[in-house]
Write an enzyme that holds these catalytic residues in place. Structure first.
Site, PDB file in Angstrom:
ATOM      1  N   GLY A 228       0.802  -1.224   0.000  1.00  0.00           N
ATOM      2  CA  GLY A 228       0.000   0.000   0.000  1.00  0.00           C
ATOM      3  C   GLY A 228       0.830   1.267   0.000  1.00  0.00           C
ATOM      4  O   GLY A 228       0.566   2.201  -0.767  1.00  0.00           O
ATOM      5  N   LYS A 312       4.906   1.411  17.298  1.00  0.00           N
ATOM      6  CA  LYS A 312       3.852   0.628  17.933  1.00  0.00           C
ATOM      7  C   LYS A 312       3.990   0.759  19.449  1.00  0.00           C
ATOM      8  O   LYS A 312       5.036   0.450  20.015  1.00  0.00           O
ATOM      9  CB  LYS A 312       3.939  -0.840  17.523  1.00  0.00           C
ATOM     10  CG  LYS A 312       4.222  -1.087  16.045  1.00  0.00           C
ATOM     11  CD  LYS A 312       3.203  -0.440  15.119  1.00  0.00           C
ATOM     12  CE  LYS A 312       3.572  -0.703  13.662  1.00  0.00           C
ATOM     13  NZ  LYS A 312       2.710  -0.012  12.714  1.00  0.00           N
TER      14      LYS A 312
END
Length: 363
Positions: A228, A312
């Site tokens: 993507g 994260k």
């Protein structure tokens, strides 16, 4: 629901009351950022309005906004002033108009937009309010309406609960709101060729951080699969080196502008001889491990190059991990911006550059 007659209570133009927005998972950290900027601020969470906080601060809205323009918060996504408070009759927009004082504060030479957010059960939509108030501004002031990238914003927040329909109105320069989007909620139209949801993260980062992407630039996409981010980079004219042990989407196989290495990032690093204008990392790694990987790739970044990575965050000790990650990166990169974007989940996006001074702190 108890109906109330429309009642307007004027607040000082230099208001100390405002609304702040953040992702519900990070409201505690956004509140911490507010209190760090003003220890005397009163912050109320509004349980009927997901992700919204009512704030009364010692420092004025304008003063706080100016300080955050220089050093933007990470988790506080959007702010808007409260200069008027109204109560509306149930189901009626008749009492929702801008008074003469608020209209007089609008700069006729600057473009404007009306941004509305609704919370609770209401029988009208944001666009109805936007259109009605915009028409009033155009007729009374003559400011040009510009929905995207306006210079000044009329913010409207409406909350319906058991006590009635409460409305907050405020006027500010768009640059004071931390985001040009109402509530900091960036919306992108889904592209028929979209490969993954993560494309929205990159599109938002490019807009928020003003990442320069010159046609023909060389970009390294670490952890690229399914592709993507590589697809978005190609739309911006970048020559992409995609690295991932997993496969790319088959629609990218015929793109000669993508050089795909089916390797781990560490294995590619051992053989890499190229230099890039932009390095991207959206890999699912512990933030500190990911930061060490980025510093290892730093010699392959052009002197004025940039890097983008998603950090994260764990469910516990989030600020500790964030600060440790920033400390690792700061020895090699300038951390220009850190931001919990609307399209992030439990992560923060970091914008890094070489040859600049770090501007981010968690304190």
């Amino acid at each position: 629901m108890a109906a109330r007659s429309p009642l307007s209570r004027s607040l000082s133009p230099a208001t100390h009351q405002w609304l702040g927005s953040a992702d519900p998972k990070f409201l505690d950290l956004a509140r911490r950022e507010i209190v760090a900027a003003d220890p005397e601020a009163v912050v109320q969470l509004l349980p009927e309005a997901t992700g919204l906080m009512w704030v009364c601060s010692r420092r004025s809205f304008v003063d706080l906004a100016q300080s955050w323009q220089a050093n933007p918060p990470i988790f506080l996504r959007h702010i808007c002033p409260i200069q008027r408070e109204l109560w509306l009759d149930e189901g009626s927009l008749a009492g929702l108009r801008l008074d003469e004082e608020l209209l007089a504060a609008i700069n006729p030479a600057l473009s404007f937009s009306v941004q509305t957010r609704l919370f609770g059960k209401l029988n009208f939509k944001p666009f109805q309010i936007n259109e009605a108030l915009a028409a009033q501004v155009v007729a009374a002031v003559g400011s040009p309406l510009q929905v995207r990238d306006p210079q000044q914003v009329i913010s409207v927040v409406i909350l319906a609960n058991s006590t009635g329909i409460r409305v907050w109105l405020g006027l500010s320069l768009a640059e004071q709101n931390l985001s040009n989007w109402a509530g900091g909620i960036h919306r992108f139209r889904r592209d028929p060729g979209q490969i993954s949801r993560s494309e929205f993260k990159l599109l938002e980062a490019i807009q928020v951080f003003h990442i320069p992407l010159q046609p023909g630039g060389r970009a390294l996409d670490l952890g690229a699969a399914p592709g993507g981010w590589s697809r978005i980079l190609r739309l911006y004219g970048q020559e992409v080196t995609a690295v991932d042990p997993a496969a790319l989407d088959e629609r990218l196989h015929s793109d000669a502008g993508i050089c795909y290495h089916r390797l781990s990032a560490q294995a590619y690093l051992a053989r890499c001889r190229e230099r890039f204008h932009l390095i991207l990392n959206d890999m699912r790694l512990d933030g500190r491990t990911s930061a060490h990987l980025m510093t290892a790739f730093a010699p392959h970044l052009e002197p004025e190059g940039a890097a983008l990575m998603t950090l994260k965050l764990p469910s516990r000790r989030r600020l500790r991990v964030l600060q440790q990650t920033l400390d690792i990166l700061s020895g090699t990169f300038a951390v220009v911006r850190a931001r919990h974007l609307f399209h992030n989940r439990s992560e923060v996006t970091l914008y890094l550059r070489k040859g600049a001074q770090s501007a981010v702190s968690t304190t």
